[in-house]
Design an enzyme around this catalytic site. Structure first.
Site, PDB file in Angstrom:
ATOM      1  N   GLY A   1      59.608 -69.990  35.502  1.00 19.90           N
ATOM      2  CA  GLY A   1      60.018 -71.101  34.978  1.00 19.90           C
ATOM      3  C   GLY A   1      60.040 -72.220  36.121  1.00 19.90           C
ATOM      4  O   GLY A   1      60.315 -73.577  35.670  1.00 19.90           O
ATOM      5  N   HIS A   2      59.664 -72.111  37.421  1.00 16.82           N
ATOM      6  CA  HIS A   2      59.380 -72.954  38.396  1.00 16.82           C
ATOM      7  C   HIS A   2      57.883 -73.259  38.908  1.00 16.82           C
ATOM      8  O   HIS A   2      57.750 -73.795  39.902  1.00 16.82           O
ATOM      9  CB  HIS A   2      60.318 -72.432  39.654  1.00 16.82           C
ATOM     10  CG  HIS A   2      61.679 -72.017  39.341  1.00 16.82           C
ATOM     11  ND1 HIS A   2      62.540 -72.953  38.704  1.00 16.82           N
ATOM     12  CD2 HIS A   2      62.450 -70.887  39.441  1.00 16.82           C
ATOM     13  CE1 HIS A   2      63.790 -72.321  38.701  1.00 16.82           C
ATOM     14  NE2 HIS A   2      63.773 -71.068  38.994  1.00 16.82           N
TER      15      HIS A   2
ATOM     16  N   HIS B   1      67.880 -74.073  38.027  1.00 18.30           N
ATOM     17  CA  HIS B   1      68.001 -73.227  36.871  1.00 18.30           C
ATOM     18  C   HIS B   1      68.743 -73.859  35.666  1.00 18.30           C
ATOM     19  O   HIS B   1      69.148 -72.902  34.692  1.00 18.30           O
ATOM     20  CB  HIS B   1      68.647 -71.968  37.335  1.00 18.30           C
ATOM     21  CG  HIS B   1      67.912 -71.122  38.403  1.00 18.30           C
ATOM     22  ND1 HIS B   1      68.197 -71.110  39.599  1.00 18.30           N
ATOM     23  CD2 HIS B   1      67.001 -70.018  38.213  1.00 18.30           C
ATOM     24  CE1 HIS B   1      67.388 -70.481  40.214  1.00 18.30           C
ATOM     25  NE2 HIS B   1      66.711 -69.894  39.557  1.00 18.30           N
TER      26      HIS B   1
END
Length: 329
Positions: free
Chosen positions: A56-57, A215
């Site tokens: 997700g990064h 996050h």
């Protein structure tokens, strides 16, 4: 929620397969357990660098595997730490006899699982813990988070390892870069984790989240939306108070997008941030602008400043050939 996915459970594996195919000249995908490694390993005796974290990064970390940076990256599920068996398998696959340096962002799950792997690994190893997020106090219960400064550590230490630095030297260098680096971010929207299906927090149309994590965590405060100059002033002041760069100090200025912020806005932020420090006599010697440490589809950005010396400039300029960073190679 509108996403380009087949199923939530298959998203990571499908994405990794596509990434490996798109960059087959640079990386290879190991399926079980998942890790990305260099297609062409370094020379015998080289220290190998391994990092990882929740997905997700992107492009962090898999996008930084290649010549001059990481030897392997271990991706977990979205915003979930990779497991020790991934680190162990990756280390054994890329080991060149010089030892393993783990580069770990300071999140509880990452720290715990990398520590387990380090203890189980029979290859000599060391760890650099990145904690560059100055939105949290140094006295915070779990310490400061590792965010966009991780890229800076991976690039410079990767160059040193490529040039033949030993494990102790790479570890010391990584710690020094981390201590010379500070980051802070701001979000205009939350991100949407596919498994959750909705934003992780709510912001009003006239609100922004200052000091946000990568996050989807809340920041240190919710503030009224301001113009770009006021936002950058807020971010830059927090970094300036931490690092206290003096007139004549050379720095690297990194403006990072969180995934949904267009370059036209990121370059505006860079202009304003550079202006902030140049007015104080600080020398912007190197720069990097773009989406490098993202938070899925979050609209927002972070500033990172690194105090440079001649060695660090040389290591930043050294050749690199990865999916996300390429120059001089």
């Amino acid at each position: 929620m509108k996403k380009f996915i087949n199923t939530i459970d298959s998203l990571l594996e499908d994405s990794l397969k596509g990434f490996a195919k798109a960059h087959a000249d640079i990386v290879e995908l190991n399926q079980e357990p998942h890790f990305i490694k260099r297609a062409k390993l370094g020379s015998p005796g080289k220290v190998v660098l391994i990092s990882g974290g929740g997905s997700g990064h992107e492009p962090l970390h898999s996008g930084f595997v290649g010549l001059g940076m990481l030897d392997a990256a271990c991706p977990g599920q979205i915003f979930t730490s990779p497991t020790p068996d991934q680190m162990l398998a990756a280390a054994e696959a890329v080991d060149q006899g010089g030892g393993v340096l783990f580069i770990v962002k300071n999140y509880a799950g990452d720290v715990m699982n990398f520590e387990i792997a380090a203890e189980m690994l029979e290859i000599p190893n060391a760890t650099v813990l990145v904690n560059d997020d100055v939105s949290l106090p140094k006295t915070h219960s779990i310490g400061r988070r590792g965010v966009a400064g991780t890229l800076i550590v991976e690039k410079m230490v990767g160059a040193a390892a490529e040039a033949g630095a030993d494990l102790a030297a790479c570890k010391a260098l990584g710690d020094r870069i981390n201590q010379s680096t500070a980051s802070i971010g701001v979000a205009l929207t939350s991100c949407t984790v596919p498994a959750l299906g909705k934003p992780t927090f709510d912001l009003g149309d006239q609100e922004m989240e200052m000091g946000v994590g990568i996050h989807g965590e809340h920041g240190r405060e919710t503030l009224p939306l301001a113009n770009a100059s006021e936002i950058v002033e807020h971010l830059a002041r927090a970094i300036d108070e931490e690092l206290k760069p003096q007139p004549g100090q050379s720095v690297l200025l990194h403006v990072n997008g969180f995934g949904a912020t267009p370059l036209i806005e990121l370059h505006l932020i860079y202009h304003l941030a550079a202006q902030y420090w140049e007015q104080r006599g600080v020398v912007i010697a190197r720069s990097l602008v773009g989406n490098f440490t993202t938070s899925l589809d979050m609209a927002g950005a972070s500033l990172t400043l690194t105090l440079l010396d001649e060695e660090m400039i040389r290591l930043w300029d050294a050749p690199v050939n990865t999916a996300a960073l390429r120059w001089g190679a």
